[in-house]
Design an enzyme around this catalytic site. Structure first.
Site, PDB file in Angstrom:
ATOM      1  N   GLY A   1     -16.994  -2.359  -4.749  1.00  0.00           N
ATOM      2  CA  GLY A   1     -17.046  -1.152  -3.927  1.00  0.00           C
ATOM      3  C   GLY A   1     -16.571   0.086  -4.672  1.00  0.00           C
ATOM      4  O   GLY A   1     -17.228   1.142  -4.615  1.00  0.00           O
ATOM      5  N   ALA A   2     -15.450  -0.011  -5.365  1.00  0.00           N
ATOM      6  CA  ALA A   2     -14.915   1.167  -6.054  1.00  0.00           C
ATOM      7  C   ALA A   2     -15.828   1.576  -7.201  1.00  0.00           C
ATOM      8  O   ALA A   2     -16.068   2.770  -7.432  1.00  0.00           O
ATOM      9  CB  ALA A   2     -13.508   0.871  -6.570  1.00  0.00           C
TER      10      ALA A   2
ATOM     11  N   TYR B   1      -3.501   0.963 -10.457  1.00  0.00           N
ATOM     12  CA  TYR B   1      -2.315   1.704 -10.893  1.00  0.00           C
ATOM     13  C   TYR B   1      -1.121   0.763 -10.857  1.00  0.00           C
ATOM     14  O   TYR B   1      -1.237  -0.389 -10.444  1.00  0.00           O
ATOM     15  CB  TYR B   1      -2.083   2.950 -10.007  1.00  0.00           C
ATOM     16  CG  TYR B   1      -2.195   2.641  -8.549  1.00  0.00           C
ATOM     17  CD1 TYR B   1      -3.407   2.739  -7.892  1.00  0.00           C
ATOM     18  CD2 TYR B   1      -1.090   2.190  -7.821  1.00  0.00           C
ATOM     19  CE1 TYR B   1      -3.532   2.410  -6.553  1.00  0.00           C
ATOM     20  CE2 TYR B   1      -1.209   1.870  -6.490  1.00  0.00           C
ATOM     21  CZ  TYR B   1      -2.432   1.977  -5.860  1.00  0.00           C
ATOM     22  OH  TYR B   1      -2.547   1.635  -4.542  1.00  0.00           O
TER      23      TYR B   1
ATOM     24  N   LYS C   1     -14.206  -2.970   2.435  1.00  0.00           N
ATOM     25  CA  LYS C   1     -14.987  -1.722   2.426  1.00  0.00           C
ATOM     26  C   LYS C   1     -16.445  -1.928   2.812  1.00  0.00           C
ATOM     27  O   LYS C   1     -17.037  -1.067   3.456  1.00  0.00           O
ATOM     28  CB  LYS C   1     -14.881  -1.049   1.058  1.00  0.00           C
ATOM     29  CG  LYS C   1     -13.486  -0.491   0.810  1.00  0.00           C
ATOM     30  CD  LYS C   1     -13.377   0.217  -0.517  1.00  0.00           C
ATOM     31  CE  LYS C   1     -11.939   0.675  -0.724  1.00  0.00           C
ATOM     32  NZ  LYS C   1     -11.729   1.314  -2.015  1.00  0.00           N
TER      33      LYS C   1
ATOM     34  N   SER D   1       0.829  -1.207   0.000  1.00  0.00           N
ATOM     35  CA  SER D   1       0.000   0.000   0.000  1.00  0.00           C
ATOM     36  C   SER D   1       0.864   1.258   0.000  1.00  0.00           C
ATOM     37  O   SER D   1       1.853   1.362   0.732  1.00  0.00           O
ATOM     38  CB  SER D   1      -0.897   0.015   1.242  1.00  0.00           C
ATOM     39  OG  SER D   1      -1.544   1.275   1.335  1.00  0.00           O
TER      40      SER D   1
ATOM     41  N   SER E   1      -0.463   4.137   0.857  1.00  0.00           N
ATOM     42  CA  SER E   1      -1.117   5.091   1.766  1.00  0.00           C
ATOM     43  C   SER E   1      -0.185   5.592   2.873  1.00  0.00           C
ATOM     44  O   SER E   1      -0.201   6.794   3.179  1.00  0.00           O
ATOM     45  CB  SER E   1      -2.389   4.485   2.347  1.00  0.00           C
ATOM     46  OG  SER E   1      -3.326   4.304   1.309  1.00  0.00           O
TER      47      SER E   1
ATOM     48  N   ASP F   1     -13.647   7.610  -2.402  1.00  0.00           N
ATOM     49  CA  ASP F   1     -13.176   7.102  -3.704  1.00  0.00           C
ATOM     50  C   ASP F   1     -13.796   7.871  -4.881  1.00  0.00           C
ATOM     51  O   ASP F   1     -13.096   8.218  -5.844  1.00  0.00           O
ATOM     52  CB  ASP F   1     -13.530   5.613  -3.856  1.00  0.00           C
ATOM     53  CG  ASP F   1     -12.618   4.709  -3.030  1.00  0.00           C
ATOM     54  OD1 ASP F   1     -11.474   5.107  -2.746  1.00  0.00           O
ATOM     55  OD2 ASP F   1     -13.058   3.591  -2.687  1.00  0.00           O
TER      56      ASP F   1
ATOM     57  N   ALA G   1     -18.515  -3.783 -10.663  1.00  0.00           N
ATOM     58  CA  ALA G   1     -19.652  -3.377  -9.816  1.00  0.00           C
ATOM     59  C   ALA G   1     -19.330  -3.636  -8.353  1.00  0.00           C
ATOM     60  O   ALA G   1     -20.228  -3.838  -7.542  1.00  0.00           O
ATOM     61  CB  ALA G   1     -20.920  -4.117 -10.238  1.00  0.00           C
TER      62      ALA G   1
HETATM   63  P1  NAP Z   1     -14.067  -5.361  -5.234  1.00  0.00           P
HETATM   64  O1  NAP Z   1     -15.145  -4.735  -4.430  1.00  0.00           O
HETATM   65  O2  NAP Z   1     -13.465  -6.652  -4.778  1.00  0.00           O
HETATM   66  O3  NAP Z   1     -14.645  -5.579  -6.717  1.00  0.00           O
HETATM   67  C1  NAP Z   1     -13.885  -6.265  -7.674  1.00  0.00           C
HETATM   68  C2  NAP Z   1     -14.535  -6.099  -9.037  1.00  0.00           C
HETATM   69  O4  NAP Z   1     -13.670  -6.698 -10.013  1.00  0.00           O
HETATM   70  C3  NAP Z   1     -15.881  -6.817  -9.158  1.00  0.00           C
HETATM   71  O5  NAP Z   1     -16.691  -6.092 -10.047  1.00  0.00           O
HETATM   72  C4  NAP Z   1     -15.467  -8.167  -9.768  1.00  0.00           C
HETATM   73  O6  NAP Z   1     -16.494  -8.818 -10.471  1.00  0.00           O
HETATM   74  C5  NAP Z   1     -14.405  -7.705 -10.730  1.00  0.00           C
HETATM   75  N1  NAP Z   1     -13.448  -8.748 -11.122  1.00  0.00           N
HETATM   76  C6  NAP Z   1     -12.545  -9.386 -10.328  1.00  0.00           C
HETATM   77  N2  NAP Z   1     -11.809 -10.240 -11.062  1.00  0.00           N
HETATM   78  C7  NAP Z   1     -12.258 -10.146 -12.333  1.00  0.00           C
HETATM   79  C8  NAP Z   1     -11.889 -10.774 -13.560  1.00  0.00           C
HETATM   80  N3  NAP Z   1     -10.905 -11.683 -13.615  1.00  0.00           N
HETATM   81  N4  NAP Z   1     -12.537 -10.410 -14.699  1.00  0.00           N
HETATM   82  C9  NAP Z   1     -13.538  -9.484 -14.659  1.00  0.00           C
HETATM   83  N5  NAP Z   1     -13.933  -8.870 -13.518  1.00  0.00           N
HETATM   84  C10 NAP Z   1     -13.295  -9.191 -12.385  1.00  0.00           C
HETATM   85  O7  NAP Z   1     -12.839  -4.359  -5.423  1.00  0.00           O
HETATM   86  P2  NAP Z   1     -12.864  -2.761  -5.420  1.00  0.00           P
HETATM   87  O8  NAP Z   1     -12.577  -2.238  -4.067  1.00  0.00           O
HETATM   88  O9  NAP Z   1     -14.101  -2.313  -6.119  1.00  0.00           O
HETATM   89  O10 NAP Z   1     -11.570  -2.426  -6.320  1.00  0.00           O
HETATM   90  C11 NAP Z   1     -11.633  -2.591  -7.728  1.00  0.00           C
HETATM   91  C12 NAP Z   1     -10.361  -2.006  -8.353  1.00  0.00           C
HETATM   92  O11 NAP Z   1     -10.299  -0.606  -8.129  1.00  0.00           O
HETATM   93  C13 NAP Z   1      -9.061  -2.593  -7.789  1.00  0.00           C
HETATM   94  O12 NAP Z   1      -8.149  -2.742  -8.862  1.00  0.00           O
HETATM   95  C14 NAP Z   1      -8.578  -1.530  -6.842  1.00  0.00           C
HETATM   96  O13 NAP Z   1      -7.169  -1.538  -6.707  1.00  0.00           O
HETATM   97  C15 NAP Z   1      -9.038  -0.266  -7.561  1.00  0.00           C
HETATM   98  N6  NAP Z   1      -9.236   0.866  -6.647  1.00  0.00           N
HETATM   99  C16 NAP Z   1      -8.440   1.963  -6.796  1.00  0.00           C
HETATM  100  C17 NAP Z   1      -8.596   3.042  -5.963  1.00  0.00           C
HETATM  101  C18 NAP Z   1      -7.723   4.248  -6.143  1.00  0.00           C
HETATM  102  O14 NAP Z   1      -7.730   5.120  -5.262  1.00  0.00           O
HETATM  103  N7  NAP Z   1      -7.024   4.372  -7.249  1.00  0.00           N
HETATM  104  C19 NAP Z   1      -9.574   3.039  -4.957  1.00  0.00           C
HETATM  105  C20 NAP Z   1     -10.372   1.906  -4.832  1.00  0.00           C
HETATM  106  C21 NAP Z   1     -10.193   0.814  -5.686  1.00  0.00           C
HETATM  107  P3  NAP Z   1     -17.507  -9.827  -9.713  1.00  0.00           P
HETATM  108  O15 NAP Z   1     -18.576  -8.951  -9.118  1.00  0.00           O
HETATM  109  O16 NAP Z   1     -17.988 -10.704 -10.796  1.00  0.00           O
HETATM  110  O17 NAP Z   1     -16.710 -10.559  -8.666  1.00  0.00           O
END
Ligand code: NAP
Length: 296
Positions: free
Chosen positions: A146-147, A235, A82, A31, A33, A118, A144
């Site tokens: 958390g992010a 990233y 989250k 991380s 952070s 976010d 779909a």
């Molecule tokens: P999350 O709640 O675990 O959601 C993961 C998402 O990815 C779900 O929609 C999941 O689909 C999908 N997924 C996982 N593996 C996949 C695959 N092989 N093919 C297609 N879809 C797939 O995670 P999150 O917190 O939303 O984070 C999502 C991304 O955003 C991460 O890469 C995270 O690092 C990034 N992020 C960045 C920031 C930033 O500040 N830059 C902040 C938050 C998050 P299903 O619903 O089918 O499981």
């Protein structure tokens, strides 16, 4: 003032200690952070102790409770916690409630107040840092989780045009579209049907696929409209596959989520310290030193 000059029973002793903050998640070792918050603290002359704490979902609630009892004043929460965080708060902000996601916790008496920074971080990165006008853009959101949920509400509030949501598990995309509740403007599309979805001006990858799979996602190039902007919320190395696909399919810009990370951190910092850090210098420093991080 040096702590050595203050008696332990003096009320100023506690306020002279660096405030304790942490980010919880799993995996958490890489991380950024702690670096970001340390840099903000240095910039504003605020002493703070911000650590990364490895926390699986099974033990997160107990770990956070101990952190609070030991003086923790604030925490960030990342994958996969989250939604767990949203459940344990005494109160949550409206944007966290809508997103059903909490990434920032503020100690409030004996419990926690939850917020989601976010979405605001994403929109500020797109509009302020990259100078994009997102209004009326035909937008595709992949994911779909958390992010994605936080991003979707913030983008709709920021005035994008039509929003299409596609997710590997289509029920979660449907639930997000229902939660936004603007059927004329917000639709879902099955992932396998994206080839007939037309072209988009703004495409966001909010899946975590790039963390596990180094290959470009199976997405049709027809999604890219002329001058389209593609943005991966992840990233460094995790953003490489999507950005490579975007470039090869002709996107005008293929951005990553480093700026979003710094912006959402600045929002959390302000909630805890009531001071707003300057994000540009911290962003530039991270951009210069991370792998797979070239800007375009
Ligand atoms: P999350 O709640 O675990 O959601 C993961 C998402 O990815 C779900 O929609 C999941 O689909 C999908 N997924 C996982 N593996 C996949 C695959 N092989 N093919 C297609 N879809 C797939 O995670 P999150 O917190 O939303 O984070 C999502 C991304 O955003 C991460 O890469 C995270 O690092 C990034 N992020 C960045 C920031 C930033 O500040 N830059 C902040 C938050 C998050 P299903 O619903 O089918 O499981």
């Amino acid at each position: 003032m040096h702590l050595a000059d203050v008696a332990v029973d003096d009320p100023t002793f506690a306020s002279a200690l660096p405030g304790r903050f942490a980010v919880f998640g799993q995996p958490i070792a890489h991380s950024l952070s702690p670096r970001i918050h340390a840099a903000f603290g240095r910039q504003l002359g605020i002493a703070l102790d911000y650590r990364a704490i490895e926390a699986p979902a099974e033990t997160f609630v107990a770990q956070l409770a101990r952190f609070g009892e030991e003086g923790g004043r604030g925490a960030n929460v990342t994958l996969p916690l989250k939604q767990h965080a949203a459940r344990l708060c005494l109160t949550v902000t409206e944007r966290a409630r809508r997103a059903d996601s909490v990434n920032t916790l503020v100690r409030d008496g004996v419990g926690w107040r939850g917020d989601s920074t976010d979405g605001s971080g994403l929109v500020r990165d797109l509009t302020s840092r990259h100078g994009l006008d997102v209004r009326a853009r035909r937008t595709l959101l992949l994911g779909a989780g958390g992010a994605a949920r936080a991003a979707a509400f913030a983008l709709v509030d920021a005035g994008i045009g039509e929003l299409t949501i596609a997710n590997r598990t289509s029920e979660r995309a449907d639930a997000l579209a229902d939660a936004i509740g603007q059927p004329g403007r917000v639709h879902t599309r099955a992932w396998h049907d994206l080839g007939s979805a037309g072209a988009f001006d703004l495409i966001l990858n909010a899946t975590s696929a790039g963390h596990h799979d180094p290959h470009a996602p199976a997405l049709p190039g027809t999604l890219i409209a002329p001058r389209a902007v593609c943005y991966d919320l992840s990233y460094a190395l995790a953003a490489i596959p999507f950005r490579a696909w975007a470039r090869s399919a002709g996107a005008a810009l293929a951005l990553d989520g480093l700026g979003m990370l710094v912006e959402q951190a600045a929002d959390a910092f302000e909630l805890w310290h009531d001071r707003r850090p300057d994000t540009d210098a911290v962003y530039a420093e991270l951009r210069a030193h991370l792998p797979g991080n070239a800007e375009d």
